[in-house]
Motif scaffolding. Structure first.
Motif, PDB file in Angstrom:
ATOM      1  N   TYR A  17       0.999  -1.262   0.187  1.00  0.00           N
ATOM      2  CA  TYR A  17       0.094   0.034   0.042  1.00  0.00           C
ATOM      3  C   TYR A  17       0.930   1.324   0.014  1.00  0.00           C
ATOM      4  CZ  TYR A  17      -3.596  -3.519   1.414  1.00  0.00           C
ATOM      5  OH  TYR A  17      -4.220  -4.574   1.662  1.00  0.00           O
ATOM      6  N   ILE A  52      -3.418   5.075   0.679  1.00  0.00           N
ATOM      7  CA  ILE A  52      -4.179   4.842   1.997  1.00  0.00           C
ATOM      8  C   ILE A  52      -4.997   6.199   2.238  1.00  0.00           C
ATOM      9  CG2 ILE A  52      -3.537   4.879   4.402  1.00  0.00           C
ATOM     10  CD1 ILE A  52      -1.185   3.182   3.942  1.00  0.00           C
ATOM     11  N   GLU A  53      -4.301   7.388   1.785  1.00  0.00           N
ATOM     12  CA  GLU A  53      -5.081   8.707   1.916  1.00  0.00           C
ATOM     13  C   GLU A  53      -6.294   8.640   0.959  1.00  0.00           C
ATOM     14  OE1 GLU A  53      -4.512  11.255   4.068  1.00  0.00           O
ATOM     15  OE2 GLU A  53      -2.958  10.050   4.798  1.00  0.00           O
ATOM     16  N   LYS A  54      -6.152   8.094  -0.391  1.00  0.00           N
ATOM     17  CA  LYS A  54      -7.620   8.001  -1.112  1.00  0.00           C
ATOM     18  C   LYS A  54      -8.439   7.057  -0.333  1.00  0.00           C
ATOM     19  CE  LYS A  54      -8.770   8.114  -5.724  1.00  0.00           C
ATOM     20  NZ  LYS A  54      -8.434   8.233  -7.155  1.00  0.00           N
ATOM     21  N   LEU A  55      -8.245   6.117   0.199  1.00  0.00           N
ATOM     22  CA  LEU A  55      -9.235   5.083   1.042  1.00  0.00           C
ATOM     23  C   LEU A  55      -9.623   5.734   2.065  1.00  0.00           C
ATOM     24  CD1 LEU A  55      -7.371   1.922   0.648  1.00  0.00           C
ATOM     25  CD2 LEU A  55      -9.135   2.362  -0.644  1.00  0.00           C
ATOM     26  N   LYS A  56      -9.113   6.537   2.721  1.00  0.00           N
ATOM     27  CA  LYS A  56      -9.441   7.248   4.031  1.00  0.00           C
ATOM     28  C   LYS A  56     -10.288   8.401   3.503  1.00  0.00           C
ATOM     29  CE  LYS A  56      -5.789   6.775   7.363  1.00  0.00           C
ATOM     30  NZ  LYS A  56      -4.527   7.606   7.992  1.00  0.00           N
ATOM     31  N   SER A  57     -10.095   9.250   2.362  1.00  0.00           N
ATOM     32  CA  SER A  57     -10.999  10.448   1.973  1.00  0.00           C
ATOM     33  C   SER A  57     -12.299   9.431   1.383  1.00  0.00           C
ATOM     34  CB  SER A  57     -10.371  11.075   0.878  1.00  0.00           C
ATOM     35  OG  SER A  57     -10.130  10.322  -0.018  1.00  0.00           O
ATOM     36  N   GLU A  58     -12.221   8.142   1.019  1.00  0.00           N
ATOM     37  CA  GLU A  58     -13.545   7.899   0.586  1.00  0.00           C
ATOM     38  C   GLU A  58     -14.640   7.188   1.320  1.00  0.00           C
ATOM     39  OE1 GLU A  58     -12.486   4.734  -2.444  1.00  0.00           O
ATOM     40  OE2 GLU A  58     -11.698   6.185  -3.976  1.00  0.00           O
ATOM     41  N   ALA A  59     -13.780   6.958   2.667  1.00  0.00           N
ATOM     42  CA  ALA A  59     -14.473   6.100   3.580  1.00  0.00           C
ATOM     43  C   ALA A  59     -15.779   6.973   4.515  1.00  0.00           C
ATOM     44  CB  ALA A  59     -13.604   5.567   4.784  1.00  0.00           C
ATOM     45  N   ASP A  99       1.460   5.466   0.298  1.00  0.00           N
ATOM     46  CA  ASP A  99       0.726   6.413   1.293  1.00  0.00           C
ATOM     47  C   ASP A  99      -0.436   7.101   0.478  1.00  0.00           C
ATOM     48  OD1 ASP A  99       2.482   5.727   3.145  1.00  0.00           O
ATOM     49  OD2 ASP A  99       3.948   7.458   2.547  1.00  0.00           O
TER      50      ASP A  99
END
Length: 70
Positions: free
Chosen positions: A58, A63-70, A60
């Motif tokens: 993964y 990970i940031e993109k996944l956090k913003s989608e959640a 960085d």
């Protein structure tokens, strides 16, 4: 005091488990990484699945993109 020290010396682990650690990891382009992460999440949601392992590395940014989608 000596009893307390004796107990502290004999502490046993609360839990132990065997896990799969990859020897080789795979780095994918962002689009494929997102698809793979979404697939892994769907697999984890299945009742019959106990654990899901992956050798995806993964980034960085991912990970940031996944956090913003959640």
């Amino acid at each position: 005091e000596t009893v307390k020290l004796a107990i502290e010396k004999r502490k046993k682990p609360l839990s132990a488990e065997v896990t799969m650690l990859p020897k080789n990891t795979v780095s994918l382009p962002e689009k494929e990484s997102l698809q793979t992460v979404k697939l892994l999440e769907k697999l984890e949601e299945l009742d019959d699945v106990q654990r899901v392992f992956s050798n995806l590395e993964y980034s960085d940014a991912l990970i940031e993109k996944l956090k913003s989608e959640a």
